[in-house]
Structure formats: structure tokens, C-alpha cells
Design a protein around this motif. Sequence first.
Motif, PDB file in Angstrom:
ATOM      1  N   ASP A  45       0.601  -4.229 -33.765  1.00  0.00           N
ATOM      2  CA  ASP A  45       0.988  -5.081 -34.897  1.00  0.00           C
ATOM      3  C   ASP A  45       0.254  -4.650 -36.157  1.00  0.00           C
ATOM      4  O   ASP A  45       0.818  -4.677 -37.258  1.00  0.00           O
ATOM      5  N   GLU A  46      -0.999  -4.240 -35.990  1.00  0.00           N
ATOM      6  CA  GLU A  46      -1.776  -3.779 -37.142  1.00  0.00           C
ATOM      7  C   GLU A  46      -1.184  -2.488 -37.712  1.00  0.00           C
ATOM      8  O   GLU A  46      -1.094  -2.320 -38.931  1.00  0.00           O
ATOM      9  N   ASP A  47      -0.765  -1.586 -36.827  1.00  0.00           N
ATOM     10  CA  ASP A  47      -0.126  -0.346 -37.271  1.00  0.00           C
ATOM     11  C   ASP A  47       1.133  -0.654 -38.083  1.00  0.00           C
ATOM     12  O   ASP A  47       1.354  -0.084 -39.160  1.00  0.00           O
ATOM     13  N   ILE A  48       1.958  -1.557 -37.551  1.00  0.00           N
ATOM     14  CA  ILE A  48       3.216  -1.896 -38.213  1.00  0.00           C
ATOM     15  C   ILE A  48       2.950  -2.508 -39.580  1.00  0.00           C
ATOM     16  O   ILE A  48       3.636  -2.186 -40.566  1.00  0.00           O
ATOM     17  N   ALA A  49       1.950  -3.381 -39.651  1.00  0.00           N
ATOM     18  CA  ALA A  49       1.626  -4.012 -40.935  1.00  0.00           C
ATOM     19  C   ALA A  49       1.185  -2.971 -41.956  1.00  0.00           C
ATOM     20  O   ALA A  49       1.589  -3.017 -43.132  1.00  0.00           O
ATOM     21  N   LYS A  50       0.370  -2.013 -41.534  1.00  0.00           N
ATOM     22  CA  LYS A  50      -0.099  -0.974 -42.457  1.00  0.00           C
ATOM     23  C   LYS A  50       1.057  -0.117 -42.960  1.00  0.00           C
ATOM     24  O   LYS A  50       1.155   0.180 -44.149  1.00  0.00           O
ATOM     25  N   VAL A  51       1.931   0.260 -42.048  1.00  0.00           N
ATOM     26  CA  VAL A  51       3.055   1.115 -42.435  1.00  0.00           C
ATOM     27  C   VAL A  51       3.998   0.381 -43.383  1.00  0.00           C
ATOM     28  O   VAL A  51       4.463   0.934 -44.391  1.00  0.00           O
ATOM     29  N   SER A  52       4.267  -0.877 -43.088  1.00  0.00           N
ATOM     30  CA  SER A  52       5.222  -1.641 -43.897  1.00  0.00           C
ATOM     31  C   SER A  52       4.726  -1.869 -45.316  1.00  0.00           C
ATOM     32  O   SER A  52       5.523  -2.134 -46.224  1.00  0.00           O
ATOM     33  N   GLN A  53       3.432  -1.739 -45.521  1.00  0.00           N
ATOM     34  CA  GLN A  53       2.858  -1.934 -46.863  1.00  0.00           C
ATOM     35  C   GLN A  53       2.710  -0.618 -47.630  1.00  0.00           C
ATOM     36  O   GLN A  53       2.233  -0.610 -48.766  1.00  0.00           O
ATOM     37  N   GLY A  54       3.152   0.464 -47.026  1.00  0.00           N
ATOM     38  CA  GLY A  54       2.876   1.769 -47.621  1.00  0.00           C
ATOM     39  C   GLY A  54       3.944   2.338 -48.533  1.00  0.00           C
ATOM     40  O   GLY A  54       3.766   3.431 -49.088  1.00  0.00           O
ATOM     41  N   SER A  55       5.086   1.660 -48.684  1.00  0.00           N
ATOM     42  CA  SER A  55       6.188   2.153 -49.522  1.00  0.00           C
ATOM     43  C   SER A  55       6.616   3.572 -49.106  1.00  0.00           C
ATOM     44  O   SER A  55       6.872   4.434 -49.954  1.00  0.00           O
ATOM     45  N   TYR A  56       6.697   3.797 -47.802  1.00  0.00           N
ATOM     46  CA  TYR A  56       7.064   5.109 -47.293  1.00  0.00           C
ATOM     47  C   TYR A  56       8.589   5.275 -47.258  1.00  0.00           C
ATOM     48  O   TYR A  56       9.342   4.297 -47.193  1.00  0.00           O
TER      49      TYR A  56
END
Length: 350
Positions: A45-56
Motif C-alpha cells: 500500500d505504501e508503494d502504491i501511495a508513493k507511485v500515485s503521488q509521482g505524476s508518472y
Amino acid sequence: MIFQHSVLAAAALVLVGSVAMAEKPLTKGPNGEAPTPVSEFSLSDEDIAKVSQGSYTAALVWHELYDWSNAVAQGAKDEFARLGIEVIAETDAGFDPARQKSDVETVMARNPSIILSLPIDPPTASGVYGIARDAGVKLVFIDNAVNGFTHGEDYVTVVSADLFQIGNKAAIALAEAMGGKGEVGYMYHDADFPVTNQRDNAFKWTIENEYPDITIVTESGMTDPANAEDIARGMLSRNPDIDGIYTPWAEPALGVISVLRQQGNDHTKVVTIDLNEPAALDMKNGGNIAGIVADETYNIGVYAARAAAAGLLGREVDPFLVVDALSISADSIAEGWMKSLNSEAPETLR
């Protein structure tokens, strides 16, 4: 996985048409890597949260778009949406390496964070993907790696299917349709491509090592599915009472069943690989097709996208991730279609 998909890998890892092997063959990646089941790979869940905030952003650079690759693409798109990664481009190279290079150059103008792609010609593909690699784009490949590229440095991972499992299940399906005994014709892909070579070899090994009452009485290599009818006629002229025929994917299987119908042969059973509406319809209607084996195509895209996200976070991903194979019978076509392609089967098959 139809013909176009099957012929995309660069060099055989096993020899087809050889004598039975003493040891069970194993699925290997493009560079001989051991497979890792996708079930062993996940994002927290932490990985997903980080990725979703990255504007990738991501670009999908395909070799060719058809049923199989469309299902892979949809899996990737759905997973990217879940991860908050925007898909900004999707291309179709029409199975042309030069066009695929142009496609990479075109999507690079949009500065994607990720590229998912199936390299058409691995020996020359470093010139196709080098520009993206040098720009720090996270590369995830389907089926093939790029010659000269290093896992973990130049690309994140390769996602494919468990190739031994596919060929093994095809052998089991044909053996069961034949009642565990009889004579088989073995039509293999006579070219150096790991995807088809490994599947074919797995079928042959299983028959020769696990079914003592079944004999492969004729073997014929095939390079062009358009020649499948002629090959089938040759097999049947030499062995008119043959009980089963293995074909390496669905397109040549249609040629084989065409010949069987012309000859009024409702005895010889055929097994093939990859979902195809005409082949599945023949099986549903009690024709010669006795079994179809497919991979979890949609999940290839899901896990390719998931692996790319892990790459963005600097997580190490195993070099060769594989999905499972599905053995589909006349009674499980709709279920198998959904599990493989994540879509409803055509109306004719429901």
C-alpha cells in the motif's frame, strides 16, 4: 498468443525435433533466467501511495496489436490506472523493427517515465530502446529482452508465460482425448524462437516421458502457418490412422482441421495453443479440436505495469516473471476466455 506473438523471440534455448530428453526441460527466460511466478511479486500500500503521488506517465510501444497484445495492453492500462500512472501513448509497429524504432523516438518526445514493449528483433533492439534507456526511462519488456541490455540496469524485467507449463498441459489434454494411448503427429515450429521452441519441447518431452502407450510416429517442422494444410496431408498420408496431432498455435491448427474435414476424418484429435474463435468453436461443436491451452494474457499486462512501478521506486524485480497456463476444454471456453483475456467470449462460444 497467435503466430505473430509466437515468432517474436530471438534465439532458441532448446532444440526442437530432437530425441526425448532424460531430464525434464524447464522454462527459461531470454538469457537463461529462472522463472519467478507473478504470485510472488506485489506492491505494498505504501508503494502504491508513493507511485500515485509521482505524476508518472507511461507509453505502450507494441510490436503489433491483435487479440493477444490487446489483452496485454488492457491489463497494463487497468493497472496503470489503479496506480495513478497516466498512459500518454500507445503505438503499433505492424511487426516492423524500423517502425518500432520510430515509435520509440516519437513517444520519447513526450518524456514518458515508463515504456512497456515487446521487442520485435532483440539482436538489433539496443538501437531501438537505447535512447529511452539513456534518458532514464523504466523499460519493461514482454517475452523478449534486448541483446546487450543488463537486467536491473538497462531494464526492469521481462514478463511472459510459463512455457513448459503450456506445452505440458497441451500434451496432457491430447493424451486424455486419446484415452492415454495411440499415435501422434508432432507439428513443431521450425525456427529459433524461445517462446514456441520451449512450448513445443515441453509437449514432446511430456508425451515421450510420461505416456508410454503413446508414440510420436511423425514429426514435421513448420515455418509458415500457410503450409499447415500440406504438412497435415503429408502426416495423414503416411499415417492414415493417426490418433492425434499437436500444432504449435491456433492458426496452423485451423489448417489441420480443414484437412481433416475434407477427408471426413472425425477420429484424429488436435490440440493447440492460444485462444482463437474458430478453433474454440470447433471444440465447442465436438469437432477435431480436443483442447486449447492459453496463458493468463491480461495478467501479463497487469504485472508488467506493476513491475514498472516498482522500478520507479528503485525496487529490484526478478528478471523473468511468468504467468500461469490454462487448459481449456469444450466445457470451459467462456470461463477460460475471461480468465485469459479478461473479456467475455464471443457470442458464438457462450
